[in-house]
Structures are given as C-alpha cells and as structure tokens.
Design a protein around this motif. Structure first.
Motif, PDB file in Angstrom:
ATOM      1  N   UNK A 127       1.045  -1.290  -0.001  1.00 51.76           N
ATOM      2  CA  UNK A 127       0.058   0.075  -0.182  1.00 51.76           C
ATOM      3  C   UNK A 127       1.092   1.196   0.050  1.00 51.76           C
ATOM      4  N   UNK A 128       0.708   2.051  -0.840  1.00 52.83           N
ATOM      5  CA  UNK A 128       1.488   3.353  -0.915  1.00 52.83           C
ATOM      6  C   UNK A 128       1.072   4.321   0.099  1.00 52.83           C
ATOM      7  N   UNK A 129       2.233   4.904   0.530  1.00 52.02           N
ATOM      8  CA  UNK A 129       1.941   6.247   1.533  1.00 52.02           C
ATOM      9  C   UNK A 129       1.639   7.490   0.780  1.00 52.02           C
ATOM     10  N   UNK A 130       0.880   8.565   1.374  1.00 49.25           N
ATOM     11  CA  UNK A 130       0.643   9.657   1.178  1.00 49.25           C
ATOM     12  C   UNK A 130       0.993  10.759   1.584  1.00 49.25           C
ATOM     13  N   UNK A 131       1.701  11.641   0.604  1.00 49.04           N
ATOM     14  CA  UNK A 131       1.925  12.995   1.243  1.00 49.04           C
ATOM     15  C   UNK A 131       1.169  14.039   0.806  1.00 49.04           C
ATOM     16  N   UNK A 132       0.449  14.813   1.550  1.00 47.59           N
ATOM     17  CA  UNK A 132      -0.363  15.774   1.402  1.00 47.59           C
ATOM     18  C   UNK A 132      -0.493  17.000   2.294  1.00 47.59           C
ATOM     19  N   UNK A 133       0.635  18.069   1.941  1.00 50.57           N
ATOM     20  CA  UNK A 133       0.930  19.143   2.597  1.00 50.57           C
ATOM     21  C   UNK A 133       1.435  20.311   1.535  1.00 50.57           C
ATOM     22  N   UNK A 134       1.393  21.371   1.879  1.00 48.33           N
ATOM     23  CA  UNK A 134       2.071  22.763   1.256  1.00 48.33           C
ATOM     24  C   UNK A 134       1.593  22.602  -0.270  1.00 48.33           C
ATOM     25  N   UNK A 135       0.425  22.109  -0.563  1.00 51.50           N
ATOM     26  CA  UNK A 135      -0.161  22.243  -1.871  1.00 51.50           C
ATOM     27  C   UNK A 135       0.414  21.114  -2.942  1.00 51.50           C
ATOM     28  N   UNK A 136       1.018  20.241  -2.071  1.00 57.10           N
ATOM     29  CA  UNK A 136       1.525  19.093  -2.880  1.00 57.10           C
ATOM     30  C   UNK A 136       0.955  17.824  -2.476  1.00 57.10           C
ATOM     31  N   UNK A 137       0.525  16.961  -3.399  1.00 55.36           N
ATOM     32  CA  UNK A 137      -0.164  15.693  -3.095  1.00 55.36           C
ATOM     33  C   UNK A 137       0.367  14.567  -3.910  1.00 55.36           C
ATOM     34  N   UNK A 138       0.906  13.654  -3.340  1.00 60.49           N
ATOM     35  CA  UNK A 138       1.543  12.259  -4.178  1.00 60.49           C
ATOM     36  C   UNK A 138       1.558  11.241  -3.248  1.00 60.49           C
ATOM     37  N   UNK A 139       1.802  10.228  -4.200  1.00 58.02           N
ATOM     38  CA  UNK A 139       1.930   8.757  -3.412  1.00 58.02           C
ATOM     39  C   UNK A 139       3.777   8.301  -3.346  1.00 58.02           C
ATOM     40  N   UNK A 140       3.806   7.607  -2.684  1.00 52.77           N
ATOM     41  CA  UNK A 140       5.067   7.096  -2.452  1.00 52.77           C
ATOM     42  C   UNK A 140       5.194   5.699  -1.516  1.00 52.77           C
ATOM     43  N   UNK A 141       6.314   5.103  -1.975  1.00 54.00           N
ATOM     44  CA  UNK A 141       6.473   3.690  -1.266  1.00 54.00           C
ATOM     45  C   UNK A 141       6.609   3.730   0.178  1.00 54.00           C
ATOM     46  N   UNK A 142       5.733   3.096   0.807  1.00 50.56           N
ATOM     47  CA  UNK A 142       5.599   3.280   2.169  1.00 50.56           C
ATOM     48  C   UNK A 142       6.885   3.035   2.969  1.00 50.56           C
ATOM     49  N   UNK A 143       7.793   2.292   2.379  1.00 47.35           N
ATOM     50  CA  UNK A 143       9.123   1.997   3.240  1.00 47.35           C
ATOM     51  C   UNK A 143      10.061   3.011   2.812  1.00 47.35           C
ATOM     52  N   UNK A 144       9.788   4.172   2.159  1.00 52.61           N
ATOM     53  CA  UNK A 144      10.622   5.047   1.874  1.00 52.61           C
ATOM     54  C   UNK A 144      10.493   6.212   3.023  1.00 52.61           C
ATOM     55  N   UNK A 145      11.425   7.078   2.880  1.00 50.59           N
ATOM     56  CA  UNK A 145      11.724   8.124   4.189  1.00 50.59           C
ATOM     57  C   UNK A 145      11.315   9.523   3.425  1.00 50.59           C
ATOM     58  N   UNK A 146      10.662  10.285   3.961  1.00 50.51           N
ATOM     59  CA  UNK A 146       9.999  11.812   3.813  1.00 50.51           C
ATOM     60  C   UNK A 146      10.934  12.597   4.417  1.00 50.51           C
ATOM     61  N   UNK A 147      11.474  13.624   3.841  1.00 53.52           N
ATOM     62  CA  UNK A 147      12.037  14.737   4.421  1.00 53.52           C
ATOM     63  C   UNK A 147      11.523  16.110   3.772  1.00 53.52           C
ATOM     64  N   UNK A 148      10.736  16.927   4.837  1.00 48.29           N
ATOM     65  CA  UNK A 148      10.142  17.868   4.398  1.00 48.29           C
ATOM     66  C   UNK A 148      10.734  19.123   4.842  1.00 48.29           C
ATOM     67  N   UNK A 149      11.351  19.939   3.723  1.00 49.45           N
ATOM     68  CA  UNK A 149      12.264  21.026   4.160  1.00 49.45           C
ATOM     69  C   UNK A 149      11.501  22.414   3.786  1.00 49.45           C
ATOM     70  N   UNK A 150      10.189  22.097   3.648  1.00 43.34           N
ATOM     71  CA  UNK A 150       9.403  23.443   3.397  1.00 43.34           C
ATOM     72  C   UNK A 150       9.635  24.440   4.456  1.00 43.34           C
ATOM     73  N   UNK A 151       9.185  25.643   3.990  1.00 43.31           N
ATOM     74  CA  UNK A 151       9.199  26.968   4.747  1.00 43.31           C
ATOM     75  C   UNK A 151       7.945  27.764   4.075  1.00 43.31           C
ATOM     76  N   UNK A 152       7.859  28.769   4.756  1.00 42.26           N
ATOM     77  CA  UNK A 152       6.850  30.015   4.373  1.00 42.26           C
ATOM     78  C   UNK A 152       6.808  30.312   3.162  1.00 42.26           C
ATOM     79  N   UNK A 153       8.011  30.314   2.347  1.00 38.95           N
ATOM     80  CA  UNK A 153       8.307  30.936   1.133  1.00 38.95           C
ATOM     81  C   UNK A 153       8.187  29.852  -0.132  1.00 38.95           C
TER      82      UNK A 153
END
Length: 142
Positions: free
Chosen positions: A1-27
């Motif tokens: 089952x894929x994992x879902x990223x849904x923040x900062x106006x970005x929505x995508x699926x990715x493999x659930x055993x992969x690691x997400x690094x979110x470096x987003x800021x206000x800009x």
C-alpha cells in the motif's frame, strides 16, 4: 500500500518503506523522498510565474558545482498529459555512474521542479517508481 504526502499544496503517493524529508518553509515547498538505499525523488514548488528554463538551469548548475564531468542531455517528455522539460545528467559519484533526472512543469498555480537521482544500475529498477510518484503528483488537484 503506498503512503500519501499531502501538505504545502503538494499531493503524491510514494512507497511506504521510503523516508520523507520535508524542508518546506513559508516561502517554498520542498520535499524529498528517499529510497531505503539512499537514492531520491524530490519536488520543489515555485510560483506559477517562475521561469521553468531558469529553474532547470539553476538545478543543472548546482549538480555541476557539486560533481565533476557532468554530462547533460536535454529532455522533453509528457507525464499525466503534462509537458515536462529538463535534463538527464550523468556523472561519477562514489565511483559509480550516477544519473539525475531534472524536470520542470507548470501545475495549477505552481511551477514544479522534480529531481530524481540514482546509481545507473539502480535507475532501471527505480525509474518506474519515480515516474509513478511524478504521475500521482501531476494527477492531483492543486
């Protein structure tokens, strides 16, 4: 089952055993997803009026400043009925032939720059995953 990223106006699926690094800021939204063996898919979101060609050139220059002997190949492709422009890059990293794929596309009210990097032999296995992630991103409503 894929994992879902849904923040900062970005929505995508990715493999659930992969690691997400979110470096987003206000800009700017900036998210990187790492495979278990360290290769990655990354998306950076800019305003819709950002110049895709300039953003891609900046990304290419960043690789050229980091690695010696970067070979570049212009690419135009279509994913999820969207036109993407960019470059494929080949270079040596840790004595391995490595490939980076840089693509830019307008999506909703954003200009996205997508970068994938993998060792050449791993890319055959990872490129369909990278493409599926990009497809899920571009099929989402922003």
């Amino acid at each position: 089952m894929p994992a879902i990223f849904d923040r900062h106006g970005l929505h995508f699926l990715y493999p659930e055993d992969w690691t997400v690094e979110d470096n987003s800021d206000e800009a700017q939204a900036s998210v990187t997803v790492y495979s278990p063996d360290g290769w990655y898919w990354s998306v950076n979101a800019f305003g819709k009026d950002a110049d895709r060609d300039v953003l891609v050139e900046e990304a290419v220059r960043a690789f050229q400043s980091e690695y010696q002997g970067v070979d570049t190949y212009p690419v135009h492709e279509q994913i999820a009925e969207r036109d993407l422009t960019g470059f494929d890059l080949d270079f040596i990293y840790l004595d391995l032939i490595t490939r980076a794929l840089i693509r830019a596309v307008r999506h909703g009210d954003q200009t996205l720059v997508i970068v994938c990097q993998a060792e050449d032999r791993q890319l055959a296995r990872l490129e369909p995953v990278f493409r599926a992630m990009t497809t899920s991103l571009l099929q989402s409503d922003t």
